[in-house]
Design an enzyme around this catalytic site. Structure first.
Site, short mmCIF file in Angstrom:
data_model
loop_
_atom_site.label_atom_id
_atom_site.label_comp_id
_atom_site.label_asym_id
_atom_site.label_seq_id
_atom_site.Cartn_x
_atom_site.Cartn_y
_atom_site.Cartn_z
N ARG A 1 4.24 -4.22 -0.73
CA ARG A 1 4.62 -5.34 -1.75
C ARG A 1 5.24 -5.00 -3.03
O ARG A 1 5.02 -3.89 -3.42
CB ARG A 1 3.67 -6.58 -1.64
N ASN B 1 3.96 -13.01 -9.07
CA ASN B 1 2.55 -13.02 -8.92
C ASN B 1 2.14 -11.70 -9.47
O ASN B 1 2.71 -10.64 -9.10
CB ASN B 1 1.99 -12.89 -7.30
N GLU B 2 1.15 -11.70 -10.08
CA GLU B 2 0.81 -10.35 -10.82
C GLU B 2 1.84 -9.62 -11.19
O GLU B 2 1.80 -8.38 -10.80
CB GLU B 2 -0.40 -9.82 -9.96
N GLU C 1 -7.42 -16.28 -9.65
CA GLU C 1 -7.92 -15.65 -8.53
C GLU C 1 -9.15 -15.09 -8.62
O GLU C 1 -9.47 -14.36 -9.99
CB GLU C 1 -6.95 -14.65 -7.93
N TRP D 1 -10.11 -3.85 -0.95
CA TRP D 1 -9.17 -2.68 -1.74
C TRP D 1 -10.07 -1.80 -2.60
O TRP D 1 -9.43 -0.81 -3.10
CB TRP D 1 -8.04 -3.28 -2.66
N GLU E 1 -4.62 -7.33 3.96
CA GLU E 1 -5.93 -8.13 3.27
C GLU E 1 -6.83 -8.68 4.28
O GLU E 1 -7.46 -9.85 4.10
CB GLU E 1 -5.19 -9.03 2.32
N LYS E 2 -6.73 -8.23 5.73
CA LYS E 2 -7.58 -9.10 6.77
C LYS E 2 -8.88 -9.16 6.57
O LYS E 2 -9.76 -9.88 6.88
CB LYS E 2 -7.04 -8.76 7.99
N PHE E 3 -9.60 -8.08 5.69
CA PHE E 3 -11.01 -7.89 5.55
C PHE E 3 -11.28 -8.55 4.16
O PHE E 3 -12.49 -8.38 3.76
CB PHE E 3 -11.40 -6.51 5.83
N HIS E 4 -10.48 -9.35 3.43
CA HIS E 4 -10.69 -9.86 2.12
C HIS E 4 -11.29 -11.24 2.40
O HIS E 4 -10.96 -11.98 3.36
CB HIS E 4 -9.40 -10.00 1.62
C1 GAL Z 1 -4.68 -9.96 -6.12
C2 GAL Z 1 -3.32 -10.60 -5.75
C3 GAL Z 1 -3.43 -11.37 -4.49
C4 GAL Z 1 -4.39 -10.50 -3.52
C5 GAL Z 1 -5.57 -10.24 -4.33
C6 GAL Z 1 -6.77 -9.51 -3.36
O1 GAL Z 1 -4.31 -8.64 -6.86
O2 GAL Z 1 -2.60 -11.33 -6.63
O3 GAL Z 1 -2.21 -11.66 -3.85
O4 GAL Z 1 -3.99 -9.35 -3.11
O5 GAL Z 1 -5.51 -9.51 -5.25
O6 GAL Z 1 -7.84 -9.16 -3.98
#
Ligand code: GAL
Length: 667
Positions: A111, A149-150, A307, A315, A355-358
């Site tokens: 991304r 976003n960020e 968030e 990550w 991000e499926k394990f988030h």
């Molecule tokens: C942030 C981001 C989100 C998602 C999240 C995961 O940095 O804005 O889109 O990726 O981290 O922790």
């Protein structure tokens, strides 16, 4: 500034319905209602779906999602959807792809693969903002707008030719002519003098150390380029919509290269993302630092936690899950420190993608889970705290923070790689946290008049005006502490001559003639029993009283900690990196001298923060320990409805939010 608070504390998260079949959406809204969710961020990564081919927009699915949310009474923080460009952009315009310092192209497939200075990206993204804002400006679900976003999370530094040209334009604005640039960059050194703007590039990979001021200016330029995208989108929104506009900052998560102090005026409300570092056993203290800094960026006003995570992220090397109760403690700690909203990434855990394990509010295992039960509990808690919104956090201490000082202090070819910016910042904030003292983390240009104690950790680069403001603060009766490797350079990263710590020499009443950084692992002892590592310096008191000197190491007998009475106040200097116990002891002396007091005394590991408005005050008590906490407090616990008269007990791992009886509020 457009008003953003409603009659509730915001609660919810990123909602990505485009990842799910439409049948799921109705269940989503039902579960949101069950949990007490009242705000979701929609459409953040949906550019490729909203504009599947250049200029061809497909809004049908988003119409249906917004209508459904509105029917369910859920507010929407609507994204401009520009966070990441669709694959067709790079295909049609490969020149929009960012490049690293060594020329490596960063391709689509993750991304944010765009050059922040690309005029093509800017045009296409603004066209999208125009289309979305035009369509949804009056949609009743929309309560807020979420730019990108960020910004700059992955693409903050681009070294491509487009960026090089934009950098030159930025430099012309800053310096006007090449003589001034050559002087500021000190280009007499290593035959770097520029005779033509076209000779100047970003600090691309070079045979050895690049010019430090060139590096510093490139960092300033890069932050400004990201900010320019925010401002450009905001301008479109301001023209078309009436709701408040924000974007999510990343304050306090190690994100170094975006100067949020300079961005704060570009948003109607400051919103922040914060994630715990799982490997850090004191991650909840880092959370407090992030929140205190976010509040500082917001000028003390309430802010929005855009968030964080309900449990593990995906990550980090080892993504540790949150233990029962941790989600609640984390969330309410942000509210204690000024957040008027608690949102998460993301609503429903993804089935596919990186991000499926988030973790999410709704885990893969569904609503019959610890996480969803805790989410519902939190929704009820935040509902009970509605009256707190709009109030401000009590803080008599300021910690000075300047992104430019961070950039400067960590440039290459310095006396010691062990001198990092966040090291003493975190150490001093930790010591205050342990002492139960709340601090605002603010830019050095902030009006310091309302504080009693100001700490300046590693303020390597400082402007004359900001150094002057600290002097005036002390003269007027304040107590200040400056730590080593501060005041060394001006805003061009040129040494302030005559001895260190340059800009603060007079205020501190000391003069250092030479730095004596220590070897890796080397420790020295001080004559008061403290130990220290990393740094020592050959310091001469010039008016300051010596509080402690080295007992051994390279500089036995030389002063390490000093205090200089100035006007009505005092300026303390710390010339070495004290161990934790000695840092606590030093902070205790500063706290005592400045007359700062904890909100209410509590046992170690029990976090206590006070918020107040003109009439009332609320005490947040977060028990991070395994034992019950006892405090002397009178009032009503908003979370349980129970009264306490003089004694409050908060069970292990629990939280209480006490509306204090008026006598305490007057404190
Ligand atoms: C942030 C981001 C989100 C998602 C999240 C995961 O940095 O804005 O889109 O990726 O981290 O922790």
């Amino acid at each position: 500034m457009r008003r953003w608070q409603g009659d509730q504390i915001f609660f919810g998260g990123d909602y990505n319905p485009e990842q799910w079949p439409e049948e799921t959406w109705a269940e989503d809204v039902d579960l949101m209602r069950r949990a007490g969710v009242n705000l979701v961020s929609v459409g953040i990564f949906s550019w490729a779906l909203l504009e599947p081919a250049p200029g061809r927009y497909e809004f049908g699915w988003l119409d249906r999602v917004l209508d459904l949310l509105h029917a369910g009474g859920i507010g929407v923080d609507l994204a401009t959807a520009t966070a990441s460009p669709p694959p067709w952009l790079a295909r049609a315009h490969p020149e929009t792809l960012p490049r690293r310092a060594d020329g490596t192209v960063l391709w689509p497939g993750g991304r944010q693969a765009y050059c922040p200075s690309s005029p093509v990206f800017r045009d296409r993204s603004l066209a999208l903002v125009e289309a979305i804002a035009g369509r949804y400006a009056e949609h009743p679900a929309v309560v807020m707008w979420h730019v990108s976003n960020e910004l700059g999370c992955h693409n903050v530094h681009c070294y491509c030719d487009v960026s090089a040209e934009a950098f030159r334009t930025w430099l012309r604005d800053r310096y006007g002519d090449l003589d001034r640039l050559n002087a500021a960059w000190g280009t007499a050194f290593w035959t770097q003098r520029y005779g033509d703007w076209a000779e100047i590039n970003p600090p691309r990979t070079a045979p050895t150390f690049a010019n430090p001021t060139q590096q510093l200016d490139f960092l300033r330029f890069s932050s400004d380029e990201q900010r320019a995208q925010l401002r450009a989108e905001r301008e479109v929104l301001r023209r078309l919509v009436r709701q408040p506009v924000t974007t999510n900052f990343m304050i306090g998560t190690g994100i170094k290269y975006l100067d949020y102090h300079s961005w704060a005026g570009d948003v109607d409300l400051v919103a922040n993302d914060h994630y715990l570092t799982a490997a850090d056993p004191r991650a909840h203290v880092n959370l407090a630092l992030s929140a205190d800094h976010t509040r500082g960026v917001a000028g003390g006003e309430p802010w929005l936690l855009m968030e964080h995570s309900t449990s593990a992220v995906n990550w980090q090397p080892r993504n540790v899950a949150k233990t029962p109760g941790q989600l609640r403690r984390n969330s309410l700690a942000h509210v204690a420190r000024g957040a008027d909203g608690v949102l998460f990434f993301q609503w429903r855990a993804s089935r596919a993608g990186a991000e499926k394990f988030h973790s999410a509010l709704v885990p893969h295992a569904g609503p019959d889970t610890k996480v969803f039960r805790e989410v519902c509990q939190l929704g009820a808690d935040l509902g009970a705290l509605a009256e707190v919104r709009g109030s401000r956090v009590d803080a008599d201490v300021a910690i000075l923070f300047d992104y430019e000082a961070w950039w400067g202090v960590e440039l290459d070819s310095h006396p010691s790689v062990d001198v990092t910016y966040s090291d003493r910042l975190a150490a001093l904030h930790d010591a205050l946290w342990r002492a139960g003292i709340t601090a605002d983390v603010v830019h050095p240009s902030t009006d310091l008049g309302r504080y009693r104690l100001v700490l300046a950790p590693t303020l390597y680069l400082v402007r004359d005006a900001d150094a002057d403001a600290l002097r005036r603060f002390v003269e007027g009766g304040g107590t200040a502490l400056v730590t080593y490797f501060s005041g060394v350079v001006d805003e061009n990263d040129h040494i302030r001559l005559g001895g260190y710590p340059g800009a603060f020499r007079e205020l501190l009443g000391v003069r250092t003639e030479e730095f004596f950084p220590l070897r890796a692992g080397e420790r020295v002892r001080l004559d008061d029993g403290a130990t220290a590592d990393v740094w020592t310096e050959w310091l001469h008191p010039e008016g300051a009283e010596v509080l402690a000197s080295y007992a051994d190491g390279p500089l036995p007998g030389v002063a390490a900690v000093t205090r200089h009475a100035v006007g009505e106040g005092a300026a303390w200097y710390l010339g070495t990196r004290l161990d934790e116990a000695a840092t606590d002891a030093l902070v205790a002396r500063l706290v005592a001298e400045s007359g700062v007091r904890p909100a209410v005394p509590a046992a170690p590991g029990v976090e206590v923060v006070r918020r107040r408005d003109d009439e009332r005050s609320w005490l947040f008590v977060i028990n991070h320990t395994g034992d019950p906490a006892r405090l002397s407090v009178s009032g009503v616990d908003l979370l349980t409805g129970a009264r306490c008269d003089g004694e409050l007990t908060v069970p292990a791992g629990e939280v209480a939010v006490i509306r204090e009886d008026p006598a305490a509020a007057a404190a």
